[in-house]
Design an enzyme around this catalytic site. Sequence first.
Site, PDB file in Angstrom:
ATOM      1  N   ASP A   1      -4.886   5.204   8.094  1.00 48.94           N
ATOM      2  CA  ASP A   1      -4.298   6.505   8.456  1.00 48.94           C
ATOM      3  C   ASP A   1      -5.189   7.344   9.375  1.00 48.94           C
ATOM      4  O   ASP A   1      -6.405   7.423   9.171  1.00 48.94           O
ATOM      5  CB  ASP A   1      -4.055   7.337   7.191  1.00 48.94           C
ATOM      6  CG  ASP A   1      -2.914   6.782   6.370  1.00 48.94           C
ATOM      7  OD1 ASP A   1      -2.503   5.636   6.612  1.00 48.94           O
ATOM      8  OD2 ASP A   1      -2.432   7.504   5.490  1.00 48.94           O
TER       9      ASP A   1
ATOM     10  N   ASP B   1       6.516   1.016   4.634  1.00 52.68           N
ATOM     11  CA  ASP B   1       5.093   1.198   4.303  1.00 52.68           C
ATOM     12  C   ASP B   1       4.712   0.338   3.098  1.00 52.68           C
ATOM     13  O   ASP B   1       5.240   0.509   1.999  1.00 52.68           O
ATOM     14  CB  ASP B   1       4.884   2.686   4.010  1.00 52.68           C
ATOM     15  CG  ASP B   1       3.428   3.077   3.936  1.00 52.68           C
ATOM     16  OD1 ASP B   1       2.572   2.186   3.938  1.00 52.68           O
ATOM     17  OD2 ASP B   1       3.162   4.287   3.878  1.00 52.68           O
TER      18      ASP B   1
HETATM   19  C1  GAL Z   1       0.600   6.073   4.067  1.00 49.59           C
HETATM   20  C2  GAL Z   1       0.963   6.025   5.545  1.00 49.59           C
HETATM   21  C3  GAL Z   1       1.105   7.452   6.026  1.00 49.59           C
HETATM   22  C4  GAL Z   1       2.197   8.146   5.233  1.00 49.59           C
HETATM   23  C5  GAL Z   1       1.893   8.056   3.737  1.00 49.59           C
HETATM   24  C6  GAL Z   1       3.037   8.598   2.892  1.00 49.59           C
HETATM   25  O1  GAL Z   1       0.466   4.769   3.584  1.00 49.59           O
HETATM   26  O2  GAL Z   1      -0.027   5.333   6.250  1.00 49.59           O
HETATM   27  O3  GAL Z   1       1.415   7.460   7.412  1.00 49.59           O
HETATM   28  O4  GAL Z   1       3.425   7.540   5.503  1.00 49.59           O
HETATM   29  O5  GAL Z   1       1.623   6.730   3.341  1.00 49.59           O
HETATM   30  O6  GAL Z   1       2.834   8.487   1.523  1.00 49.59           O
END
Ligand code: GAL
Length: 401
Positions: free
Chosen positions: A222, A151
């Site tokens: 998200d 990520d």
């Molecule tokens: C976001 C991601 C989510 C989750 C989250 C955790 O950037 O898109 O799916 O993983 O971080 O902090």
Amino acid sequence: MRTRVSSLISVSFAAVILISSAPKAHSQAVAQTPPMGWNSWNYFAGKVDDKGVRAAADQIVASGMRDAGYIYVNIDDTWEGQRDANGVLHSNSKFPDMKALADYVHSKGLKLGIYSSPGPKTCAGYEGSLGHEAQDAKLYADWGIDYLKYDLCSFIPAVMEKQAPNDKPAQMRLMVAAYDKMAKALKATGRPIVLSLCQYGWDNPWEWAPALGGNLWRTTDDIQARWQSIYDLLNEQKGLAPYAGAGHWNDPDMLEVGNGKLSLAENRAHFSMWAMLAAPLLAGNDLPNMKPEIRDILTNRDVVAIDQDPLGHEARYIYSRGEVEVWARDLKGGAKAIAILNAGSDVWSTHPFRFALAPLGLHGTQHAKDLWTGKELELTENMPIELRSHDILLLRIGEPK
Ligand code: GAL
């Protein structure tokens, strides 16, 4: 004695066998169909722990989800602890023994997934992999990890914006290089590990992620457990169908089926459309407290089979009439799946939708199966179809004409 021609044919035949039995590249060996499983984030977020992951694994088996194809049990953000003097990362107190957890999950016939960032910190502020890519990849392999969600997060301010201020293309090149680095590190471990890119669809990952070995890439921001979010993400998939295929998939984000205040129709429509999109099916709900009607949605074999169809052809948007839209995808053996979605929030079907077959390349009466009721249907040109707001008719035509 063989003639010259026939021996030439047998030589090239042998070469074909040699080529097709050669070991496949890392990225091709895993995720031949869209990955299926569960991820901790959408429901548990920072509350995920060892006990919760074991309970989810138990429930995947008890609910019949494993037998329906859900294999990956994925820990998202907030498992990370500190690095020791040698730079080796340790899990935090919520996960006392990651290797033992992997062994447990594997003993259930499931696989374990984990999460990190190419930046110094994850999105939730935990330790990221920057500067420790090879070390972390080896750690995952030693633990028995089967899937990594990587990520972008803090890589944006810490590296992209710092090293290339005001130069977006240069920033994007740094981002691609960071994913390439982890892909190579995973490959070097020799363990097949699914690589899931999470960088919110920046710079069209479908154009470059497959070449570096990415097995799936987020195409959007998200997801949230609200109809509008689900529908917005669905709309962003238009035009992406050509980029999906065995080993490399568009990822419109994990499922919210069973979360928030989604109605049953909305849960059904969300699940149906993700199956049409050949999306990864990663449930994101509280499995031990799952209602039977939610389990029935997630384990509908006919719908899962659309998602997992071996042709791997993602659905295309075909046409709309008012707020009702029609998507279709080709399936193995010449079959076709069709989704008719009532996307209108204030449409009550007092004036039924008229279903046109011709734009789908269909001519005359068709025999179809309604995949939510299991009933056989006859489809005729311009037939009236009544659908409630946010509900869906998902059809499979075995022999389209
Ligand atoms: C976001 C991601 C989510 C989750 C989250 C955790 O950037 O898109 O799916 O993983 O971080 O902090």
